[in-house]
Design an enzyme around this catalytic site. Sequence first.
Site, PDB file in Angstrom:
ATOM      1  N   CYS A  55       0.821  -1.195   0.000  1.00 32.52           N
ATOM      2  CA  CYS A  55       0.000   0.000   0.000  1.00 32.52           C
ATOM      3  C   CYS A  55       0.867   1.263   0.000  1.00 32.52           C
ATOM      4  O   CYS A  55       2.091   1.190   0.066  1.00 32.52           O
ATOM      5  CB  CYS A  55      -0.906  -0.002   1.220  1.00 32.52           C
ATOM      6  SG  CYS A  55       0.010  -0.029   2.767  1.00 32.52           S
ATOM      7  N   ALA A  58       3.364   1.519   2.728  1.00 31.02           N
ATOM      8  CA  ALA A  58       4.541   0.674   2.497  1.00 31.02           C
ATOM      9  C   ALA A  58       5.542   1.380   1.602  1.00 31.02           C
ATOM     10  O   ALA A  58       6.752   1.343   1.833  1.00 31.02           O
ATOM     11  CB  ALA A  58       4.121  -0.651   1.876  1.00 31.02           C
ATOM     12  N   ARG A  89      13.235  -4.340   5.713  1.00 29.71           N
ATOM     13  CA  ARG A  89      13.727  -4.137   4.344  1.00 29.71           C
ATOM     14  C   ARG A  89      15.231  -4.384   4.193  1.00 29.71           C
ATOM     15  O   ARG A  89      15.774  -4.331   3.113  1.00 29.71           O
ATOM     16  CB  ARG A  89      13.414  -2.706   3.889  1.00 29.71           C
ATOM     17  CG  ARG A  89      12.004  -2.545   3.374  1.00 29.71           C
ATOM     18  CD  ARG A  89      11.913  -2.621   1.867  1.00 29.71           C
ATOM     19  NE  ARG A  89      12.665  -1.562   1.194  1.00 29.71           N
ATOM     20  CZ  ARG A  89      12.946  -1.566  -0.095  1.00 29.71           C
ATOM     21  NH1 ARG A  89      12.568  -2.537  -0.855  1.00 29.71           N
ATOM     22  NH2 ARG A  89      13.627  -0.580  -0.621  1.00 29.71           N
ATOM     23  N   HIS A 187       5.565   6.168  -2.850  1.00 31.24           N
ATOM     24  CA  HIS A 187       6.850   6.692  -3.307  1.00 31.24           C
ATOM     25  C   HIS A 187       6.690   8.160  -3.679  1.00 31.24           C
ATOM     26  O   HIS A 187       7.491   9.009  -3.336  1.00 31.24           O
ATOM     27  CB  HIS A 187       7.353   5.952  -4.551  1.00 31.24           C
ATOM     28  CG  HIS A 187       7.491   4.469  -4.366  1.00 31.24           C
ATOM     29  ND1 HIS A 187       7.258   3.581  -5.388  1.00 31.24           N
ATOM     30  CD2 HIS A 187       7.840   3.732  -3.292  1.00 31.24           C
ATOM     31  CE1 HIS A 187       7.466   2.351  -4.942  1.00 31.24           C
ATOM     32  NE2 HIS A 187       7.814   2.410  -3.669  1.00 31.24           N
TER      33      HIS A 187
END
Lengths: 546, 472
Positions: A55, A58, A89, A187
């Site tokens: 999503c 994230a 990550r 992003h």
Amino acid sequence: MGLREQDIDSILDVYPAKVKRNRKKHILLRDTALETQEIEANARTIPGIISNRGCAFAGCKGVVLGPLKDFVHIVHGPIGCAYYTWGTRRNKARIEDPKQYFLNYCFSTDMQESDIVFGGEKKLAGMIDEVVETFHPNAIAVTATCPVGLIGDDIQAVAREAEKRHGVPVMAFNCEGYRGVSQSAGHHIANNGLMEHVIGRGDLEEPPTRFAVNMLGEYNIGGDSWEIERVLRDIGYEVIAVMTGGGSFETLKNAHVANLNLVQCHRSINYIADMLEKKYGTPWLKINFIGINNTIQSLRNMAVYFGDAKLQERTEEVIAREMSRVEPVLEQYRKICQGKTAFCFVGGSRGHNYQGIFAELGVETILAGYEFAHRDDYEGRAIIPQIKINADNQNIPELTVEPDKKRFRMKVSPEKMAELQEKIPLCEYKGMIVEMQSSSLIVDDLNHFETEAFIERLKPDIFCSGIKDKYVAHKMGVPSKQLHSYDYSGPYYGFKGAVKFAQDITMGFVSPTWNYITPPWKNKPLLKGDVQKEEVQNVGLYTKRT
Amino acid sequence: MEEQAVSYRSVNENPCHMCMPIGAILPFKGVERSMVLIHGSQGCSTYMRRHISEHFNEPVDVGSSSLNEKGTVYGGEANLKQGLDNLIKIYHPSLIGVLTTCLAETIGEDIDRIGQEYLRERKMDNFPLVTVPTPGYGHSHSEGFSLAVKRILARLARKSPSHGRINVLVPNISPADLREIKRLLEIMGVRYTLLPDFSETLDAPFTSPYHKIPSGGTGLNSIREMPGAIATLQMGVTLEEGFSPGKYLEEEYRVPLFNLPLPIGLENTDTFIRSLQKVTGAPVPEILLKERGRLLDAMVDAHKYNFAGRCIIFGEPELVYAMAGTCLENGVTPVAVATGGKGAKLKTLLQTLRDRYAADAPDTGNGKGVGPVFLPEADFDIMRRTARERGANLAIGHSGGKYLTEKEGIPLVRMGFPIHDRVGGQRIFSAGYAGTTVFLDRITNTLLERKLSGYRERIYRQFYRGKKYDLV
């Protein structure tokens, strides 16, 4: 070997008709005879299909902001989302100042039902106060999870007030999970925020050297960026800021002084690359430091950009030295990898960027795709003007930037730009499709069902994706390589990384484990004369699917 | 009982617990041919799959209704229905669980209504669709787990003639421990229904070909008939009533409920075996007596090392309680216990446990007394400070505790969910006499490793400090 259109059709027949029509547009059989091929991407995920997509939260907190080490990252919301992005990550960072390193922390406002009913702004403000008091971080990022936007918490105002109160940069990101169609939206939100609040905040006016670069879209998974920085520094470059692997508020704030921006992951960072060009006149270069040839090409392109004879000379020296070290080692692995096939389904960039190293090792990528990329990542940036704006992608606010009155310097004149663009991918990315072989398959937003179906039909020798689908491959007897977090391995970038990668995937091919899948009682009786020959064939390479 | 004031802070720094829906996924994985769909943003299902997968090292298919802005504004009904259609078409499940999220609950989605409407529209009236309201801000993953079990029962259970089986209800424990509990039940000659049972589905053997829904799990008919059982044994002493599936069976169908601790630790396993014996009336088989004897032998041999142990225990309430008991019966002092939650019931239970042991406990010299002390709403920051203050030298719990090792050098014995930095979370074996024996060995050996690793240096410092002897 290879699928035809009707094979794909028959695989998709499992779906309801509407879903089948939809998925068909996301699957492309490469035909190099065609000038262009279209693929649907960055569209809504079909509900109930086990997609690998995440999503907006994230993408924003997990991917782009998370690696910034001197930020305290406060997740405003109930406890889960903070927990799920806690150290998952594998973005590494060097600890320069132990007091300004927070990557092993996880901060959440842990909203309860009463906060949902009465609002969580006070709690958030109180938490920022506590964080400043306890940690004195260089900066604070507040990221929102789903309920925050719904209950109307004004986190932007809370952040502004807190910044005034403490004199510490506090920035808020409205990256609620329901925004956009995938992490891609996140992003974009993170890019906008970094551009607005961080980059250009430093006092530096001139770069420390002419060869000053930023590395964009590099997240230092398993130490990738360290290997690249090693080589770049050796050649004579100064890396001002890495966005964002191992990066920090301290380095990003001066990113405006660089003379070139290198873009590794086009999808997650192209917004900043674009905005840096508009605001400071700094062009970006699409590089790819995965694989020997791509690394070399990228280094040479950088040297072409700067057009300095000494730099070019030093570039060749370093390349030659590194090659003499890695080439003999790679040759051994190549012998084992030669002729194998791979699926490469990752993110919004690695699905393409890893194909080069596979090719060098003699591994053919027979299926590739992205989880959350846009059409330009497949078809190249030329397609951007044709991408339809719809309800799903228009609600991430575009940040409009103007040339900075004081700091804008046109690094490259329009004529020079045109000349350079003939030679190197300056402010240009041609996407994945052009580099793929005929009859290979390109699949956008590959899901669990399709993963299984394509593995069964195409029988790849290695399956490269992430942790959620790798166990499906394992259960099907196919080795896997996680290309998100590298199964705790890496670095895979640059020269040394290429060797590590070759070693890791070779290990997948030759692991003795595969020889035990068929129990001895299912083989031919052991006392026959031809047994020895059989056994010899079974030892060594994994030969299940010859 | 010593007790820390409820956290006065706003910050949760390095949390100990997760959100409700991730816990609610697990019981569905322990029901035969079942699938789950999470109604909310797709990130929820992706994150949770990722976390569950990494613990069990297994594929974990969980659907999502992939709500975005449109669904958020106009309601997510269409997405949920389409999600169910696709899930059914591709997976052919026998049961579907629908969980909510922060998003669905905040916008007020009525999944019960949508679910019923869906079944009517698709003419699937009898299909078991189990809805579970699991807002992320509601409770922790432990409550999510129990609530899902309760809702599965509420949807499936029906009045059944008595069939002589017993119901065994378990909290979130490893597939290895589930298998051990089943083995104990079989050795004791008890006919049973275990719910949930993900011993096969989340620790599936390598088989060919691959199945999208792994075989195993509690059968739907067995669940339907649970009201016909002689009794319910529920490993749920810490459960609050609203979350107790056993209580539900007792209230709705008058199935006598016996709450007991998880059979981890000698005394807890004794309690379990004793309860089973009451059901069968038969003597305890020789094989179990031997296993008990072997555990006792191990405890006797290790007690001299275990007394040095001062541990901090954290994780889900039921497991934490059983582990605290195991530590205490071996002379390992639990200096603090945490779940991340308020743990009202657990607090009282630990108090009782503490009182029982306190009478005989020696003052180990540092005047810090005998635990366990419960830390309500604790995060790893509170735990870290408490561990330091109380001189903890051992941590027992999930992999979040690696933080205590990194920051304080306290070694971690990995137990519970999630285990993300080691393989084999699904195979951690601690139940029954046999499991307790290996669990105890892990504790003792961790203490020994710590003791022996710096032994020469410590002796040198202690006896030769300041003198110029070379270490040989």
